[in-house]
Design a protein around this motif. Structure first.
Motif, PDB file in Angstrom:
ATOM      1  N   ASP A  25       0.838  -1.220   0.000  1.00 25.17           N
ATOM      2  CA  ASP A  25       0.000   0.000   0.000  1.00 25.17           C
ATOM      3  C   ASP A  25       0.865   1.260   0.000  1.00 25.17           C
ATOM      4  OD1 ASP A  25      -2.150  -1.668   0.107  1.00 25.17           O
ATOM      5  OD2 ASP A  25      -2.507  -1.403   2.267  1.00 25.17           O
ATOM      6  N   SER A  29       1.140   4.033  -2.928  1.00 23.38           N
ATOM      7  CA  SER A  29       0.937   5.458  -2.619  1.00 23.38           C
ATOM      8  C   SER A  29       2.149   6.277  -3.036  1.00 23.38           C
ATOM      9  CB  SER A  29       0.678   5.654  -1.123  1.00 23.38           C
ATOM     10  OG  SER A  29      -0.509   5.023  -0.741  1.00 23.38           O
ATOM     11  N   GLU A  32       2.101   6.665  -6.813  1.00 21.99           N
ATOM     12  CA  GLU A  32       1.087   7.645  -7.213  1.00 21.99           C
ATOM     13  C   GLU A  32       1.562   9.070  -6.919  1.00 21.99           C
ATOM     14  OE1 GLU A  32      -2.485   6.546  -5.202  1.00 21.99           O
ATOM     15  OE2 GLU A  32      -2.781   4.726  -6.415  1.00 21.99           O
TER      16      GLU A  32
END
Length: 132
Positions: A25, A29, A32
């Protein structure tokens, strides 16, 4: 459910089974955020190009306005100078007219005096001729 001993140690496997230190995760992140930062930097670059073009256009207009302003000031000064020259020339001509009027008056007085002298001399000549 038993906890994965690698996960407890802070190691994780990604979708292609590569060993990673970050959790999936967090890794997603981070990717991104990295993409958003790249897009932001591109947009900032475009913005800087646009602003640079605007600044150069405004600078050009400011220089052109300054040039026109200087031309206008020069034209105004020229007009003022021409007006002063015209006034000085007019004063000079008025002085010449006054001088010529005085000269005309002197010539008129001299003419009258010479006319009287001529008349007196003619009278004298006529009397002299008649006496002989």
């Amino acid at each position: 459910m038993a906890k994965d001993p690698l996960a407890e140690a802070g190691f994780h496997f990604d979708e292609v089974n590569k060993l990673r230190v970050l959790e999936p995760d967090v890794s997603q992140s981070t990717a991104e955020l990295k993409e958003e930062c790249r897009e932001f930097v591109e947009k900032i670059g475009q913005f800087q190009k646009i602003v640079g073009g605007l600044i150069s256009t405004v600078d050009g207009l400011a220089k052109e306005a300054e040039t026109e302003k200087m031309k206008a000031i020069g034209a105004r000064n020229l007009l003022t100078s021409v007006a002063k020259q015209r006034e000085e020339h007019q004063q000079l001509l008025k002085g010449l007219i006054a001088e010529k009027k005085m000269q005309l008056e002197r010539y008129r007085v001299e003419y009258e005096a010479l006319s009287r002298v001529e008349a007196e001399q003619s009278e004298f000549i006529n009397q002299f001729i008649l006496q002989k």
